[in-house]
Write a protein that holds these residues in place. Structure first.
Motif, PDB file in Angstrom:
ATOM      1  N   ARG A 218       0.412  27.712  27.434  1.00  0.00           N
ATOM      2  CA  ARG A 218       0.484  26.441  26.992  1.00  0.00           C
ATOM      3  C   ARG A 218       1.776  25.830  26.286  1.00  0.00           C
ATOM      4  NH1 ARG A 218      -5.446  26.768  24.267  1.00  0.00           N
ATOM      5  NH2 ARG A 218      -6.625  27.209  25.966  1.00  0.00           N
ATOM      6  N   LYS A 219       2.974  26.284  26.802  1.00  0.00           N
ATOM      7  CA  LYS A 219       4.109  25.875  26.258  1.00  0.00           C
ATOM      8  C   LYS A 219       5.248  25.818  27.259  1.00  0.00           C
ATOM      9  CE  LYS A 219       7.712  27.534  23.162  1.00  0.00           C
ATOM     10  NZ  LYS A 219       8.029  26.067  22.471  1.00  0.00           N
ATOM     11  N   ASN A 220       6.056  24.765  27.542  1.00  0.00           N
ATOM     12  CA  ASN A 220       7.029  24.708  28.275  1.00  0.00           C
ATOM     13  C   ASN A 220       8.334  25.315  27.878  1.00  0.00           C
ATOM     14  OD1 ASN A 220       5.843  23.225  30.785  1.00  0.00           O
ATOM     15  ND2 ASN A 220       6.009  21.343  29.479  1.00  0.00           N
ATOM     16  N   PHE A 221       8.804  26.038  28.628  1.00  0.00           N
ATOM     17  CA  PHE A 221      10.033  26.881  28.460  1.00  0.00           C
ATOM     18  C   PHE A 221      11.230  26.005  29.160  1.00  0.00           C
ATOM     19  CE2 PHE A 221       6.936  29.760  27.173  1.00  0.00           C
ATOM     20  CZ  PHE A 221       7.464  30.371  26.195  1.00  0.00           C
ATOM     21  N   THR A 222      12.291  25.780  28.528  1.00  0.00           N
ATOM     22  CA  THR A 222      13.068  24.868  29.322  1.00  0.00           C
ATOM     23  C   THR A 222      14.542  25.404  29.318  1.00  0.00           C
ATOM     24  OG1 THR A 222      11.997  22.829  28.929  1.00  0.00           O
ATOM     25  CG2 THR A 222      14.365  22.539  29.531  1.00  0.00           C
TER      26      THR A 222
ATOM     27  N   GLN B 149       6.242  27.234  32.850  1.00  0.00           N
ATOM     28  CA  GLN B 149       4.936  27.291  31.913  1.00  0.00           C
ATOM     29  C   GLN B 149       4.114  28.279  32.579  1.00  0.00           C
ATOM     30  OE1 GLN B 149       1.164  24.765  30.284  1.00  0.00           O
ATOM     31  NE2 GLN B 149       3.180  23.781  31.142  1.00  0.00           N
ATOM     32  N   LEU B 150       3.663  29.383  31.494  1.00  0.00           N
ATOM     33  CA  LEU B 150       2.537  30.377  32.006  1.00  0.00           C
ATOM     34  C   LEU B 150       1.404  30.004  32.290  1.00  0.00           C
ATOM     35  CD1 LEU B 150       2.113  33.435  32.260  1.00  0.00           C
ATOM     36  CD2 LEU B 150       1.400  33.401  29.789  1.00  0.00           C
ATOM     37  N   CYS B 151       0.763  30.027  33.572  1.00  0.00           N
ATOM     38  CA  CYS B 151      -0.354  29.657  34.103  1.00  0.00           C
ATOM     39  C   CYS B 151      -0.617  28.096  33.687  1.00  0.00           C
ATOM     40  CB  CYS B 151      -1.469  30.800  33.334  1.00  0.00           C
ATOM     41  SG  CYS B 151      -1.187  32.385  33.973  1.00  0.00           S
ATOM     42  N   GLY B 152       0.298  27.410  33.697  1.00  0.00           N
ATOM     43  CA  GLY B 152       0.131  25.975  33.440  1.00  0.00           C
ATOM     44  C   GLY B 152       1.077  24.911  34.300  1.00  0.00           C
ATOM     45  N   ASP B 153       0.626  23.667  34.325  1.00  0.00           N
ATOM     46  CA  ASP B 153       1.575  22.788  34.823  1.00  0.00           C
ATOM     47  C   ASP B 153       2.878  22.594  34.276  1.00  0.00           C
ATOM     48  OD1 ASP B 153      -0.487  22.618  36.626  1.00  0.00           O
ATOM     49  OD2 ASP B 153      -1.215  20.797  35.691  1.00  0.00           O
ATOM     50  N   ALA B 154       4.011  23.304  34.815  1.00  0.00           N
ATOM     51  CA  ALA B 154       5.389  23.033  34.352  1.00  0.00           C
ATOM     52  C   ALA B 154       5.850  21.711  34.544  1.00  0.00           C
ATOM     53  CB  ALA B 154       6.173  24.146  34.865  1.00  0.00           C
ATOM     54  N   GLY B 155       6.238  21.203  33.549  1.00  0.00           N
ATOM     55  CA  GLY B 155       6.472  19.556  33.374  1.00  0.00           C
ATOM     56  C   GLY B 155       5.705  18.703  33.807  1.00  0.00           C
ATOM     57  N   GLY B 156       4.496  19.138  33.993  1.00  0.00           N
ATOM     58  CA  GLY B 156       3.425  18.055  34.350  1.00  0.00           C
ATOM     59  C   GLY B 156       3.258  17.946  35.907  1.00  0.00           C
ATOM     60  N   VAL B 157       4.015  18.763  36.617  1.00  0.00           N
ATOM     61  CA  VAL B 157       3.641  19.124  37.830  1.00  0.00           C
ATOM     62  C   VAL B 157       2.627  19.758  38.388  1.00  0.00           C
ATOM     63  CG1 VAL B 157       4.600  19.542  40.219  1.00  0.00           C
ATOM     64  CG2 VAL B 157       6.171  18.643  38.155  1.00  0.00           C
ATOM     65  N   PRO B 158       1.567  19.320  38.863  1.00  0.00           N
ATOM     66  CA  PRO B 158       0.238  20.156  39.214  1.00  0.00           C
ATOM     67  C   PRO B 158       0.464  21.266  40.055  1.00  0.00           C
ATOM     68  CG  PRO B 158      -0.120  17.670  39.600  1.00  0.00           C
ATOM     69  CD  PRO B 158       1.207  17.877  39.493  1.00  0.00           C
ATOM     70  N   GLY B 159       0.076  22.232  39.495  1.00  0.00           N
ATOM     71  CA  GLY B 159       0.080  23.643  40.363  1.00  0.00           C
ATOM     72  C   GLY B 159       1.481  24.405  40.356  1.00  0.00           C
ATOM     73  N   ALA B 160       2.466  23.795  39.553  1.00  0.00           N
ATOM     74  CA  ALA B 160       3.711  24.211  39.497  1.00  0.00           C
ATOM     75  C   ALA B 160       3.811  25.343  38.420  1.00  0.00           C
ATOM     76  CB  ALA B 160       4.922  23.316  39.471  1.00  0.00           C
ATOM     77  N   GLY B 161       4.331  26.502  38.410  1.00  0.00           N
ATOM     78  CA  GLY B 161       4.456  27.538  37.571  1.00  0.00           C
ATOM     79  C   GLY B 161       5.879  27.290  37.078  1.00  0.00           C
ATOM     80  N   ILE B 162       7.028  26.877  37.895  1.00  0.00           N
ATOM     81  CA  ILE B 162       8.150  26.794  37.394  1.00  0.00           C
ATOM     82  C   ILE B 162       8.934  25.716  38.356  1.00  0.00           C
ATOM     83  CG2 ILE B 162       9.103  28.803  38.800  1.00  0.00           C
ATOM     84  CD1 ILE B 162      11.298  29.090  36.459  1.00  0.00           C
TER      85      ILE B 162
END
Length: 275
Positions: free
Chosen positions: A58-62, A73-86
């Motif tokens: 639940r945290k974006n690393f940039t 993002q770990l198991c989440g939508d990186a940058g709000g992109v659905p399904g994208a981990g990085i």
């Protein structure tokens, strides 16, 4: 039914149910945070590895390099992109659609004693490299006990091969550090507990005597009269056991009490002198 009717039982049952609900809710929350990661093939060992890095969810690393911005993002939508981990964002063209490097629905998790490696596959297809295969990201999370959530770093993009190309990232965190087992002996633990109770007793007793009773000086010491008596008794016992001197004066003659001895009267020999 009679037990439930007791006044003291109901609050206890409510307290037990509350604790169970909190524990159950925390367990569900942890499962949901990493449950979005779908493994290529289910493995219990990989699931245990994912649970080790759950605090990073639940945290974006940039991180940025010269040309791109990467968001993980770990198991989440990186940058709000659905399904994208990085994802990879072009710094010169912010309006361009982000490039998906890896999806968290094809997650692989490999762990060692002080590291965890996550692999996100099924990213966007290369246009002119790596036989136009799909992109893949490898995130190496290493142990650092002084870091809660470190900074994401770009190590390299290896695309100068015909297949199995990948992006490599690094991240430090104490979440993957092994648990340090306590090296304290039973005696040390008992001493710590004893000193802790003593500190609580002295502090609480002092505050009670001063603020509630209104004692002053040494009277502020908790149970002052009792400890003074204990100290006096201890001193008497030590004096009795350790002192070497006799407690009674030795008698001058055996069988004759000292008070019966009196100074002999001075003998008069004046009559022996010649006239």
């Amino acid at each position: 039914m009679k037990v439930l009717g007791c006044p003291g039982v109901r609050p206890f049952l409510v307290w037990v149910l509350t604790v169970q609900l909190i524990l159950w809710g925390s367990g569900v929350s942890a499962a949901e945070s990493i449950g979005n990661c779908k493994q290529l093939s289910y493995s219990a060992s990989e699931w245990e590895v994912l649970k080790r890095v759950e605090p990073l969810s639940r945290k974006n690393f940039t991180v940025q390099d010269k040309s791109y911005t990467y968001i993980f993002q770990l198991c989440g939508d990186a940058g709000g992109v659905p399904g994208a981990g990085i994802i990879q964002v072009d710094k010169d063209d912010a309006g361009k659609k982000p490039t998906i490097i890896g999806m968290y629905n094809t997650t692989q998790a490999i762990g060692g004693s002080d590291w965890v490696m996550l692999i996100y596959g099924n990213g966007d297809t290369y246009k002119g490299h790596c036989s136009k295969e799909k992109r893949r990201a490898i995130i190496m999370i290493s142990c650092d006990r002084n870091t809660d959530m470190g900074k994401l770093e770009v190590v390299l993009e290896d695309r100068n091969r015909t297949e199995q190309c990948f992006y490599l990232f690094e991240l430090d965190s104490h979440a993957v550090c092994p648990v340090i087992e306590s090296e304290l002996s039973t005696g040390s633990i008992l001493l710590i507990i004893g000193f802790s109770f003593l500190a609580v007793y002295l502090t609480g007793g002092f505050l009670y005597q001063r603020l509630i009773v209104g004692a002053k000086g040494m009277e502020q010491f908790p149970n002052y009269a009792f400890w003074v008596e204990v100290g006096n008794l201890t001193a008497d016992g030590c004096d009795f056991v350790c002192r070497s001197r006799n407690r009674e004066e030795s008698q001058a003659y055996r069988g004759i009490a000292p008070d019966t001895l009196a100074e002999e009267p001075e003998e008069r020999d004046d009559h022996l002198l010649p006239m």
